[in-house]
Design a protein around this motif. Structure first.
Motif, mmCIF file in Angstrom:
data_model
loop_
_atom_site.group_PDB
_atom_site.id
_atom_site.type_symbol
_atom_site.label_atom_id
_atom_site.label_comp_id
_atom_site.label_asym_id
_atom_site.label_seq_id
_atom_site.Cartn_x
_atom_site.Cartn_y
_atom_site.Cartn_z
ATOM 1 N N ALA A 136 4.376 6.114 -5.027
ATOM 2 C CA ALA A 136 4.731 6.153 -6.441
ATOM 3 C C ALA A 136 3.690 6.904 -7.259
ATOM 4 N N SER A 137 2.411 6.639 -7.025
ATOM 5 C CA SER A 137 1.384 7.305 -7.822
ATOM 6 C C SER A 137 1.303 8.794 -7.501
ATOM 7 N N LYS A 138 1.624 9.181 -6.281
ATOM 8 C CA LYS A 138 1.689 10.611 -5.943
ATOM 9 C C LYS A 138 2.780 11.307 -6.747
ATOM 10 N N LEU A 149 0.813 -1.219 0.000
ATOM 11 C CA LEU A 149 0.000 0.000 0.000
ATOM 12 C C LEU A 149 0.841 1.261 0.000
ATOM 13 N N GLU A 150 1.785 1.354 0.932
ATOM 14 C CA GLU A 150 2.597 2.562 1.061
ATOM 15 C C GLU A 150 3.391 2.828 -0.208
ATOM 16 N N ARG A 151 4.008 1.794 -0.748
ATOM 17 C CA ARG A 151 4.838 1.954 -1.940
ATOM 18 C C ARG A 151 4.022 2.440 -3.136
ATOM 19 N N LEU A 152 2.845 1.864 -3.329
ATOM 20 C CA LEU A 152 2.026 2.247 -4.468
ATOM 21 C C LEU A 152 1.538 3.687 -4.371
ATOM 22 N N LEU A 198 -2.521 8.071 3.862
ATOM 23 C CA LEU A 198 -1.233 8.105 3.163
ATOM 24 C C LEU A 198 -1.247 9.030 1.947
ATOM 25 N N GLY A 199 -2.396 9.548 1.607
ATOM 26 C CA GLY A 199 -2.467 10.503 0.506
ATOM 27 C C GLY A 199 -3.133 10.006 -0.756
ATOM 28 N N ALA A 200 -3.739 8.834 -0.737
ATOM 29 C CA ALA A 200 -4.507 8.386 -1.898
ATOM 30 C C ALA A 200 -5.701 9.317 -2.092
ATOM 31 N N GLU A 201 -5.862 9.816 -3.298
ATOM 32 C CA GLU A 201 -6.987 10.700 -3.581
ATOM 33 C C GLU A 201 -8.216 9.927 -4.040
#
Length: 218
Positions: free
Chosen positions: A49-51, A43-46, A88-91
């Motif tokens: 990366a997408s951010k 989760l954290e890595r993805l 974690l910042g997923a939009e």
């Protein structure tokens, strides 16, 4: 086209985020979400990366939305992991629904539509009216998918969402360059699911509202 469900080679897609974004821009996309398959192990890595892929926005003139698709989780793990993804910042948080094309755990749809940290329930298969009503109550979008295999229940999803008053969108679930589609093709997918012209147009309006909400929170 506003596509809230795509994959890069960060999971099982074929393209780098940069190539995915560029190809989307060339065929007329306004916005694209990078939502690679996620569980507790990545989760954290993805999300990180997408951010980083948002650096492409200014150069290419397209909105890049960092997110994840929570995939094949035990249903009781969906709510805590969706909450963690947002922290974690997923939009955008997509949940891999109970498509009949894969052995998704029973109860996944209900867990997803009960969680207000979830934005989209992808390819929800034989979703029930009760589940669709929960989606409507929690503002969760039900996906009409352009992806082969998963799209075998699009007609059922459309009828059930209509009965429950749930909002629908069209996404591609892209894994390869040829999976990306134009806005006109997205409307055709919606019409093919049995939606009226007005209902098909509403799928686009729902995507616009979600995009405006995301961008407005930045």
């Amino acid at each position: 086209m506003i596509d809230l469900h795509t994959h890069s080679l960060l999971s099982d897609g074929e393209l780098l985020p940069s190539e995915l974004v560029r190809r989307a821009k060339v065929i007329g996309y306004e916005a694209i979400a990078i939502t690679d398959h996620a569980d507790y192990t990545n989760l954290e890595r993805l999300i990180e990366a997408s951010k980083k892929a948002r650096v492409l926005e200014e150069s290419y003139g397209i909105v890049v939305i960092p997110g994840v698709e929570l995939t094949h989780l035990p249903p009781e793990h969906i709510a805590p992991l969706a909450k963690r993804a947002k922290e974690l910042g997923a939009e955008i948080v997509v949940v891999h629904g109970e498509t009949p094309a894969e052995p998704v755990a029973p109860g996944t749809n209900k867990a997803a539509v009960s969680c207000k940290d979830v934005d989209v329930l992808a390819h929800p298969g034989f979703i029930t009216v009760e589940e669709a009503r929960l989606a409507a109550a929690n503002g969760i979008l039900l996906e009409i998918t352009a992806r082969g295999g998963h799209n075998m229940t699009n007609g059922h999803v459309a009828r059930t969402a209509r009965e429950a008053g749930a909002m629908m969108i069209v996404d591609t679930d892209s894994h390869a360059p040829g999976d990306l589609i134009t806005g006109a093709r997205a409307l055709a997918v919606a019409r093919g699911a049995g939606l009226s012209e007005a209902e098909a147009a509403a799928t686009r309006e729902n995507a616009v509202r979600k995009l405006n909400f995301i961008v407005g929170r930045r």
